[in-house]
Design a protein around this motif. Structure first.
Motif, mmCIF file in Angstrom:
data_model
loop_
_atom_site.group_PDB
_atom_site.id
_atom_site.type_symbol
_atom_site.label_atom_id
_atom_site.label_comp_id
_atom_site.label_asym_id
_atom_site.label_seq_id
_atom_site.Cartn_x
_atom_site.Cartn_y
_atom_site.Cartn_z
ATOM 1 N N THR A 27 -4.791 9.166 -11.933
ATOM 2 C CA THR A 27 -3.780 10.173 -11.624
ATOM 3 C C THR A 27 -2.807 9.666 -10.562
ATOM 4 O O THR A 27 -1.585 9.835 -10.692
ATOM 5 N N LEU A 28 -3.337 9.045 -9.506
ATOM 6 C CA LEU A 28 -2.469 8.502 -8.455
ATOM 7 C C LEU A 28 -1.537 7.430 -9.014
ATOM 8 O O LEU A 28 -0.346 7.401 -8.709
ATOM 9 N N LEU A 29 -2.083 6.545 -9.824
ATOM 10 C CA LEU A 29 -1.282 5.456 -10.391
ATOM 11 C C LEU A 29 -0.219 5.964 -11.349
ATOM 12 O O LEU A 29 0.907 5.460 -11.357
ATOM 13 N N ALA A 30 -0.552 6.955 -12.147
ATOM 14 C CA ALA A 30 0.402 7.492 -13.120
ATOM 15 C C ALA A 30 1.637 8.064 -12.438
ATOM 16 O O ALA A 30 2.742 7.992 -12.983
ATOM 17 N N ALA A 31 1.472 8.614 -11.242
ATOM 18 C CA ALA A 31 2.587 9.234 -10.530
ATOM 19 C C ALA A 31 3.330 8.253 -9.619
ATOM 20 O O ALA A 31 4.299 8.634 -8.969
ATOM 21 N N ASP A 32 2.915 7.000 -9.585
ATOM 22 C CA ASP A 32 3.446 6.019 -8.636
ATOM 23 C C ASP A 32 4.253 4.945 -9.353
ATOM 24 O O ASP A 32 3.698 4.109 -10.070
ATOM 25 N N MET A 66 0.815 -1.213 0.000
ATOM 26 C CA MET A 66 0.000 0.000 0.000
ATOM 27 C C MET A 66 0.849 1.263 0.000
ATOM 28 O O MET A 66 1.985 1.259 0.440
ATOM 29 N N ASN A 67 0.263 2.303 -0.533
ATOM 30 C CA ASN A 67 0.904 3.602 -0.566
ATOM 31 C C ASN A 67 0.074 4.537 0.316
ATOM 32 O O ASN A 67 -1.029 4.916 -0.062
ATOM 33 N N PRO A 68 0.593 4.933 1.486
ATOM 34 C CA PRO A 68 -0.196 5.771 2.389
ATOM 35 C C PRO A 68 -0.491 7.164 1.831
ATOM 36 O O PRO A 68 -1.383 7.847 2.331
ATOM 37 N N LEU A 69 0.209 7.570 0.791
ATOM 38 C CA LEU A 69 -0.038 8.878 0.194
ATOM 39 C C LEU A 69 -1.294 8.893 -0.671
ATOM 40 O O LEU A 69 -1.820 9.959 -0.980
ATOM 41 N N TYR A 70 -1.781 7.714 -1.074
ATOM 42 C CA TYR A 70 -3.011 7.649 -1.861
ATOM 43 C C TYR A 70 -4.181 8.259 -1.084
ATOM 44 O O TYR A 70 -5.047 8.883 -1.677
ATOM 45 N N GLY A 71 -4.230 8.039 0.212
ATOM 46 C CA GLY A 71 -5.364 8.492 1.015
ATOM 47 C C GLY A 71 -5.583 9.985 0.964
ATOM 48 O O GLY A 71 -6.609 10.450 0.460
ATOM 49 N N PRO A 72 -4.636 10.784 1.474
ATOM 50 C CA PRO A 72 -4.833 12.239 1.463
ATOM 51 C C PRO A 72 -4.993 12.811 0.057
ATOM 52 O O PRO A 72 -5.878 13.634 -0.188
#
Length: 121
Positions: free
Chosen positions: A69-74, A45-51
């Motif tokens: 958008t979240l996935l593209a930057a990860d 998990m990526n905790p930055l996805y939440g905020p």
């Protein structure tokens, strides 16, 4: 193994449940804000996805656009699983794809894809 289920009822209320062998998994994996949306991230998990996800949903982006958008930057996106819902768009999910999957493996048949307009598993 970790399982998440995310739902939105006809009144726009969100619910997220997560079960795992890891202690206190819900502390970092589940994020929600009343009237805005809910998401769950698991696997690596990526905790930055939440905020970031809740902020984007609050700005009016759909669950699909927010998750894209979240996935593209990860850079670790291939190791993630995520489910997301907003008040006015269908739920959306992203499965983790196994590195050594059999040639007939179809993750869309199950993982993060058992979704309806208001439910994702």
């Amino acid at each position: 193994m970790t399982w998440s289920i995310l739902a939105r009822d006809e009144h726009g209320h969100f619910g997220v449940a997560i079960a795992s062998r890891f202690f206190a998994v819900g502390a970092l994996c589940v994020h929600s804000r009343r009237g805005v949306g809910a998401l769950s991230t698991q696997a690596l998990m990526n905790p930055l996805y939440g905020p970031a996800g809740i902020e984007a949903l609050g700005s009016g982006y759909s669950a699909a656009d927010t998750l894209s958008t979240l996935l593209a930057a990860d850079e670790g996106r291939d190791q993630r699983q995520a489910l997301m819902a907003s008040p006015n768009s269908p739920t959306h999910g992203h499965p983790k794809f196994p590195q050594a999957a059999p040639s007939d493996y179809d993750p869309s048949a199950w993982m993060a894809k058992r979704a309806a307009a208001s439910l994702s598993l």
